[in-house]
Write a protein that holds these residues in place. Structure first.
Motif, PDB file in Angstrom:
ATOM      1  N   MET A   1       0.838  -1.196   0.000  1.00 16.89           N
ATOM      2  CA  MET A   1       0.000   0.000   0.000  1.00 16.89           C
ATOM      3  C   MET A   1       0.872   1.245   0.000  1.00 16.89           C
ATOM      4  O   MET A   1       1.831   1.341   0.764  1.00 16.89           O
ATOM      5  N   THR A   2       0.536   2.186  -0.843  1.00 18.35           N
ATOM      6  CA  THR A   2       1.268   3.446  -0.928  1.00 18.35           C
ATOM      7  C   THR A   2       0.385   4.560  -0.370  1.00 18.35           C
ATOM      8  O   THR A   2      -0.714   4.798  -0.857  1.00 18.35           O
ATOM      9  N   GLN A  19       5.388   3.495   1.621  1.00 22.05           N
ATOM     10  CA  GLN A  19       4.988   2.321   0.836  1.00 22.05           C
ATOM     11  C   GLN A  19       5.239   1.065   1.650  1.00 22.05           C
ATOM     12  O   GLN A  19       6.386   0.755   2.010  1.00 22.05           O
ATOM     13  N   GLN A  56      -1.153   6.351  -8.800  1.00 25.60           N
ATOM     14  CA  GLN A  56      -0.478   5.217  -8.174  1.00 25.60           C
ATOM     15  C   GLN A  56      -0.514   5.268  -6.648  1.00 25.60           C
ATOM     16  O   GLN A  56       0.029   4.385  -5.997  1.00 25.60           O
ATOM     17  N   ASP A  58      -2.448   4.778  -3.201  1.00 23.52           N
ATOM     18  CA  ASP A  58      -3.586   3.987  -2.733  1.00 23.52           C
ATOM     19  C   ASP A  58      -4.458   4.754  -1.744  1.00 23.52           C
ATOM     20  O   ASP A  58      -5.681   4.564  -1.709  1.00 23.52           O
ATOM     21  N   VAL A  59      -3.845   5.594  -0.921  1.00 29.43           N
ATOM     22  CA  VAL A  59      -4.585   6.374   0.069  1.00 29.43           C
ATOM     23  C   VAL A  59      -3.945   7.756   0.197  1.00 29.43           C
ATOM     24  O   VAL A  59      -2.721   7.862   0.317  1.00 29.43           O
ATOM     25  N   THR A  88      -9.592   8.034  -5.506  1.00 30.27           N
ATOM     26  CA  THR A  88      -8.709   7.429  -4.517  1.00 30.27           C
ATOM     27  C   THR A  88      -9.270   7.664  -3.115  1.00 30.27           C
ATOM     28  O   THR A  88      -9.664   8.775  -2.782  1.00 30.27           O
ATOM     29  N   ARG A 197      -2.267   4.507   8.382  1.00 30.33           N
ATOM     30  CA  ARG A 197      -2.076   3.065   8.178  1.00 30.33           C
ATOM     31  C   ARG A 197      -2.524   2.281   9.407  1.00 30.33           C
ATOM     32  O   ARG A 197      -3.126   1.215   9.301  1.00 30.33           O
ATOM     33  N   THR A 202     -10.740   4.388   5.665  1.00 29.85           N
ATOM     34  CA  THR A 202     -10.719   5.391   4.611  1.00 29.85           C
ATOM     35  C   THR A 202     -12.139   5.850   4.291  1.00 29.85           C
ATOM     36  O   THR A 202     -13.118   5.164   4.624  1.00 29.85           O
TER      37      THR A 202
END
Length: 229
Positions: A1-2, A19, A56, A58-59, A88, A197, A202
């Motif tokens: 996950m980025t 990442q 690119q 993810d969050v 996103t 994280r 989200t």
């Protein structure tokens, strides 16, 4: 996950990209410039440095409050602008919790932001081995009102945030508090990434809103006028 993290809740600004738990990039700016002047450039530089596009990510995570009313709005607008194009997901992170995740020390952490008029936004956490446990919800109070918490807490109590010195002064240093070194005391976007994280929650960009935690000065003054009338 980025994860792309952004912090503009106070006088400093920062962006970070993490990442799979690895910090790829982090920028911290405390040059006295307004966020409207610098924040988009910081975002662009971060993405270019790690050779990623917004698609690119993810969050997108942001410090959503408490903090400066204007700073929060600018930061959340920037995050929404990057997130909307590709739908996103976003993460709204407590500014105080992000401070705890970025802390360079372990133990009892008292995170405080200057709310003006002798008050602070504050919350407390316990940090150990990379894990952060919240000890109380975010709140707002006169700095001297934190004395009870400090006296009951496990020593030492590390003070972070731009309200840390205010708390230290108001408590007249009861012997249990320690100021985190100034260079590491304020918000870091890497902490925003780690807090997002850890939460694992989200929301759509459209639902990303600031948590001011109290009425603005203009709203308070208007309410006082209405009450007086």
């Amino acid at each position: 996950m980025t994860v792309f993290g952004l912090d503009s809740a106070g006088k400093t600004a920062g962006v970070a990209i993490e990442q799979d738990g690895r910090l790829l990039y982090e920028c911290y700016l405390d040059a006295g410039c307004t966020h409207s002047e610098t924040l988009l450039c910081l975002c662009q530089n971060a993405l270019e440095a790690v050779r990623l596009s917004p698609a690119q990510i993810d969050v997108f995570a942001a410090a959503a409050g408490p903090g400066s009313f204007t700073g929060l709005r600018i930061g959340l607008a920037a995050v929404k602008g990057m997130a909307f194009a590709n739908d996103t997901p976003c993460a709204a992170v407590s500014t105080l919790e992000a401070l705890a995740y970025a802390a360079p020390v372990e133990g009892t952490l008292l995170c405080a932001l200057d709310a003006r008029r002798g008050e602070v936004y504050w919350a407390a956490f316990h940090a150990q081995g990379g894990a952060v446990q919240r000890l109380c919800p975010d709140g707002a109070a006169p700095a001297e009102a934190l004395r009870t918490f400090v006296l009951q807490a496990e020593a030492p109590v590390w003070l972070l945030g731009d309200g840390a010195a205010l708390v230290q002064s108001a408590l007249a240093n009861p012997g249990k508090t320690r100021l985190v070194p100034e260079a590491y005391r304020l918000g870091r976007a890497g902490g925003v990434c780690r807090a997002a994280r850890a939460a694992g929650e989200t929301i759509p960009a459209a639902m990303l809103v600031p948590d001011y935690h109290r009425l603005s000065q203009a709203e308070r003054e208007r309410a006082a006028r209405l009450a007086g009338g």
